[in-house]
Design a protein around this motif. Sequence first.
Motif, PDB file in Angstrom:
ATOM      1  N   GLY A 108       0.811  -1.223   0.000  1.00  0.00           N
ATOM      2  CA  GLY A 108       0.000   0.000   0.000  1.00  0.00           C
ATOM      3  C   GLY A 108       0.836   1.262   0.000  1.00  0.00           C
ATOM      4  N   GLY A 109       2.003   1.205   0.628  1.00  0.00           N
ATOM      5  CA  GLY A 109       2.865   2.380   0.695  1.00  0.00           C
ATOM      6  C   GLY A 109       3.413   2.794  -0.661  1.00  0.00           C
ATOM      7  N   SER A 110       3.415   1.872  -1.594  1.00  0.00           N
ATOM      8  CA  SER A 110       3.931   2.221  -2.921  1.00  0.00           C
ATOM      9  C   SER A 110       2.972   3.157  -3.648  1.00  0.00           C
ATOM     10  CB  SER A 110       4.185   0.967  -3.753  1.00  0.00           C
ATOM     11  OG  SER A 110       2.966   0.346  -4.091  1.00  0.00           O
ATOM     12  N   LEU A 111       1.797   3.372  -3.053  1.00  0.00           N
ATOM     13  CA  LEU A 111       0.827   4.288  -3.658  1.00  0.00           C
ATOM     14  C   LEU A 111       1.130   5.745  -3.333  1.00  0.00           C
ATOM     15  CD1 LEU A 111      -2.402   2.215  -2.957  1.00  0.00           C
ATOM     16  CD2 LEU A 111      -1.390   2.664  -5.201  1.00  0.00           C
ATOM     17  N   ILE A 112       2.102   5.973  -2.478  1.00  0.00           N
ATOM     18  CA  ILE A 112       2.487   7.353  -2.178  1.00  0.00           C
ATOM     19  C   ILE A 112       2.964   8.012  -3.466  1.00  0.00           C
ATOM     20  CG2 ILE A 112       4.139   8.809  -0.929  1.00  0.00           C
ATOM     21  CD1 ILE A 112       4.179   6.626   1.255  1.00  0.00           C
ATOM     22  N   ARG A 113       2.332   9.111  -3.785  1.00  0.00           N
ATOM     23  CA  ARG A 113       2.656   9.755  -5.063  1.00  0.00           C
ATOM     24  C   ARG A 113       4.115  10.192  -5.098  1.00  0.00           C
ATOM     25  NH1 ARG A 113      -1.785  14.316  -5.404  1.00  0.00           N
ATOM     26  NH2 ARG A 113      -1.651  14.047  -3.144  1.00  0.00           N
ATOM     27  N   GLY A 114       4.761   9.926  -6.193  1.00  0.00           N
ATOM     28  CA  GLY A 114       6.135  10.371  -6.396  1.00  0.00           C
ATOM     29  C   GLY A 114       7.190   9.565  -5.678  1.00  0.00           C
ATOM     30  N   LEU A 115       6.792   8.490  -5.020  1.00  0.00           N
ATOM     31  CA  LEU A 115       7.744   7.779  -4.175  1.00  0.00           C
ATOM     32  C   LEU A 115       8.888   7.153  -4.970  1.00  0.00           C
ATOM     33  CD1 LEU A 115       8.529   6.949  -1.332  1.00  0.00           C
ATOM     34  CD2 LEU A 115       7.170   4.882  -1.605  1.00  0.00           C
ATOM     35  N   SER A 116       8.558   6.510  -6.102  1.00  0.00           N
ATOM     36  CA  SER A 116       9.629   5.799  -6.811  1.00  0.00           C
ATOM     37  C   SER A 116      10.697   6.773  -7.322  1.00  0.00           C
ATOM     38  CB  SER A 116       9.052   4.958  -7.960  1.00  0.00           C
ATOM     39  OG  SER A 116       8.331   5.775  -8.848  1.00  0.00           O
ATOM     40  N   SER A 117      10.274   7.885  -7.889  1.00  0.00           N
ATOM     41  CA  SER A 117      11.295   8.808  -8.412  1.00  0.00           C
ATOM     42  C   SER A 117      12.022   9.526  -7.277  1.00  0.00           C
ATOM     43  CB  SER A 117      10.678   9.801  -9.398  1.00  0.00           C
ATOM     44  OG  SER A 117       9.556  10.409  -8.818  1.00  0.00           O
ATOM     45  N   TYR A 118      11.303   9.783  -6.188  1.00  0.00           N
ATOM     46  CA  TYR A 118      11.937  10.419  -5.039  1.00  0.00           C
ATOM     47  C   TYR A 118      13.025   9.513  -4.464  1.00  0.00           C
ATOM     48  CZ  TYR A 118      12.408  12.854  -0.553  1.00  0.00           C
ATOM     49  OH  TYR A 118      12.888  13.536   0.521  1.00  0.00           O
ATOM     50  N   LEU A 119      12.686   8.248  -4.315  1.00  0.00           N
ATOM     51  CA  LEU A 119      13.649   7.276  -3.794  1.00  0.00           C
ATOM     52  C   LEU A 119      14.842   7.143  -4.748  1.00  0.00           C
ATOM     53  CD1 LEU A 119      14.231   5.189  -1.563  1.00  0.00           C
ATOM     54  CD2 LEU A 119      12.973   3.504  -2.915  1.00  0.00           C
ATOM     55  N   GLU A 120      14.511   7.097  -6.022  1.00  0.00           N
ATOM     56  CA  GLU A 120      15.549   7.003  -7.053  1.00  0.00           C
ATOM     57  C   GLU A 120      16.516   8.178  -6.930  1.00  0.00           C
ATOM     58  OE1 GLU A 120      13.947   5.419 -10.892  1.00  0.00           O
ATOM     59  OE2 GLU A 120      14.891   7.261 -11.640  1.00  0.00           O
ATOM     60  N   ASN A 121      15.948   9.361  -6.728  1.00  0.00           N
ATOM     61  CA  ASN A 121      16.765  10.564  -6.553  1.00  0.00           C
ATOM     62  C   ASN A 121      17.677  10.465  -5.347  1.00  0.00           C
ATOM     63  OD1 ASN A 121      16.504  12.447  -8.546  1.00  0.00           O
ATOM     64  ND2 ASN A 121      14.473  13.100  -7.832  1.00  0.00           N
ATOM     65  N   GLN A 122      17.085  10.053  -4.232  1.00  0.00           N
ATOM     66  CA  GLN A 122      17.848   9.958  -3.001  1.00  0.00           C
ATOM     67  C   GLN A 122      18.973   8.941  -3.131  1.00  0.00           C
ATOM     68  OE1 GLN A 122      17.015  11.940  -0.058  1.00  0.00           O
ATOM     69  NE2 GLN A 122      15.982  12.928  -1.773  1.00  0.00           N
ATOM     70  N   LEU A 123      18.718   7.912  -3.949  1.00  0.00           N
ATOM     71  CA  LEU A 123      19.728   6.874  -4.148  1.00  0.00           C
ATOM     72  C   LEU A 123      20.793   7.325  -5.144  1.00  0.00           C
ATOM     73  CD1 LEU A 123      17.391   3.747  -4.212  1.00  0.00           C
ATOM     74  CD2 LEU A 123      19.258   4.105  -2.589  1.00  0.00           C
ATOM     75  N   GLY A 124      20.450   8.397  -5.880  1.00  0.00           N
ATOM     76  CA  GLY A 124      21.334   8.876  -6.936  1.00  0.00           C
ATOM     77  C   GLY A 124      22.764   9.132  -6.481  1.00  0.00           C
ATOM     78  N   GLU A 125      22.886   9.576  -5.254  1.00  0.00           N
ATOM     79  CA  GLU A 125      24.216   9.808  -4.685  1.00  0.00           C
ATOM     80  C   GLU A 125      25.086   8.559  -4.717  1.00  0.00           C
ATOM     81  OE1 GLU A 125      24.641  11.473  -0.711  1.00  0.00           O
ATOM     82  OE2 GLU A 125      22.762  12.578  -1.052  1.00  0.00           O
ATOM     83  N   TYR A 126      24.429   7.402  -4.654  1.00  0.00           N
ATOM     84  CA  TYR A 126      25.163   6.149  -4.492  1.00  0.00           C
ATOM     85  C   TYR A 126      25.254   5.336  -5.778  1.00  0.00           C
ATOM     86  CZ  TYR A 126      24.023   7.468   0.277  1.00  0.00           C
ATOM     87  OH  TYR A 126      23.872   8.170   1.436  1.00  0.00           O
TER      88      TYR A 126
END
Lengths: 382, 364
Positions: B312-330
Amino acid sequence: MSPMNFRKLADGRGEDARSRILRGIYEENQALGDFTGTLKKKSARGAAWQARQWISIGALLIALVGLATPVFVNRNGGETAAAVTAPTPQAKAVAPATAGEAAAEPPVAVTTAVPATPPAPTATTPRVRVANAREVAGLEILDDLPLSQMLDLGIRRIVVDAGHGGSDKGAVGKDGTMEKDVTLAIALKLRDQLKEQGIADIIMTRTDDSTVALHERVDLAKAAKADMFISIHVNSLPRSSKNVVETFYFGPSKDQRTLELADQENKGSKYGLSDFTEIVARLGKAMKLQESKKLAEAIQRDLYRSGRELDPDAIDTGVKRAPFVVLLGLDVPSVLAEVSCMSSEKAERYLNSEEDQGRIAAAIASGVMRYQNKGAVKNERE
Amino acid sequence: MKGNDESQEYQDSVQDNEQPQEEEQAQMKEKDKVLYVGIDLGTSRSAISSGNGNREWIESYVGWPKDFIAEKVLGKPVLFGNEALENRLSLDVCRPLDRGVIRKGIEGSEKAVKEIIRHLIEQVHPDSNCSINAVVGVPAESLNSNKLAIKDAVSGYVNSLMVVSEPFTIAYGADLLNHSLVIDIGAGTTDFCVMHGMIPSEDDQKTLFTAGDYIDEQLLNGLLQKFPGCKLNAYMARQFKEAHSFVGALDEPVVVELSVNGKLVRQDIKEEMRRACESIVPPMVETVIELVAKVEPEFQEKVKKNIVLGGGGSLIRGLSSYLENQLGEYGNYYVRCVSDPLFGGADGALKLAQDMPARYWESL
Ligand SMILES: Nc1ncnc2c1ncn2[C@@H]1O[C@H](COP(=O)(O)OP(=O)(O)O)[C@@H](O)[C@H]1O
Ligand SMILES: [Zn+2]
């Protein structure tokens, strides 16, 4: 999954990822312990249902055989309803236990469920059983009925509920007569009367001036596995000095006065009348209500007769439905009798008389007995 | 409810009787039929997906009427999901898998799991004479300590049963068997599972307790701080979240109705919402990096490109790209969401059940 895909996932060991995973899950689950014993097996699934079927078929058989040869029933039980005091196992409890035997010999499952009892002091009893077994066999709610009722082993255990008590005075008359005292006096007398009639097992919700919550009363009746519940009250009309005698069973009501009364009597339960709309609709067809109605009719008739003797102006408002909480929790015939009106001066006077209290109790008792014998009467006519 | 089911069955049989011969033949065939079901036993939602095409889900709440009056009022001995929540004042409500674990010994918890399973199976209307083979996905956390308890709870209602961990069923259903990382964001837990072509080991999995419920708490606290006289509870916070959740940027305000000092007022809670939803991301980032680091080096890049969010949490709008961004550093990460978060687990469990060779089922 196509073979192509399998190959794509295959690794060096020659087993593809999918089969490896499936095997892994299987092995892990096998290691969790062998649960085969506790898993439900095909045969077990239908057992309870089958048993129920057999019991209803059995009941039907008994009814039919009983019609042809009343002796049959006598041989297998033959007790008077009133003489039996042992609690009877419920249909539900019996069903799984006897499933096996039931499948082999249907009628046995039913007859063995009937406890062995002393011989019959009255001749009419077997007929009562036959009539009611037949009536009941066709009902949908069969599996919800106590076996005692299904085979009509009669009324053995009655809960007598003296309304109000303790801190809850109930209605109070002009001269200070309190409903709680009158109901207790009548209830105690009713207990004695019923015992005289041969119903030995009477359970009182209270025998003194103690406070008992509505739900405690019902819990008690449920725990006792009673066959009948009688609640005794005294009415009070806010805008009239008439002496109304009425008996209630559970059900919906549109009558304003009845609703006010129910609200009054339900005080102390946290439920309002609106809560009952749905229940009432749902219970509408259940047999309990019809049986309760019959019982209410029987009691009301005798109650009103005695009321007329005590006060010629007493008014018979008949049997009514009302959403009384105390009648709600039970699956056995349950009624609430408003034996008289505290708001009538004449009534308040006779409600204080021991002798008249005894007459009222006797009226209720005779109603109970008449209700119980109805099946026999009906059957004799057929 | 029981009555309804029975009358439904009755109607069915009446219809069937119109073609007695076909019916008989069909019955003969049915005799040995196996119905496969996949069940996703979740903290907040439980779903079933059945081989006969039926799918159902309920909120994982079970409520028992507090007394006989409540039982009469409600009309049933046990209530589920939203219905249980709506009537919670008349019920003893149990959310049996709180924190992802069946709480053994805690009154009602095991009973509640049983009720949920029974209810779910009833919902897909299995044929009375077929046997049921079930794969049950349970919160990853239950795998070690509670699988047995759950197996015990389920065993009464099925003929054969396998228990697997939840993110794994999602992975299986989405054909992510190899070089992937599945993140199941549920209510009580966020479960991570690295797939590399075999059944995941303990090292491949991790569970965080920052998940949906945690967001609700954060949101509740944030709102109470901003609107001190505000009447709110976790249940309301959850409703707000499910209607407006988002992370990162959002162009519109998030307006909800709040009862502040007894008055209904419309308020923009965008900032509180964002902060609450984003609060689960930092631990997620950390865990992703940790798990990826454990993957054999030659496959790490593949896994980074194959991160999938479910639950259900995957329904948070923008989550996948936000997470992707945060991971971008790594590194170069690619994150996406499963197509059906509601039934991802149940469908995957069903697929597992159907793919499982018959000999495995038989020898269980
Ligand atoms: N649109 C949404 N936005 C954010 N969270 C949501 C949304 N819809 C559901 N949720 C949350 O998802 C969680 C339930 O997810 P689910 O996968 O069903 O959990 P579980 O497997 O633990 O039962 C709950 O916390 C719920 O509030
Ligand atoms: Zn009263």
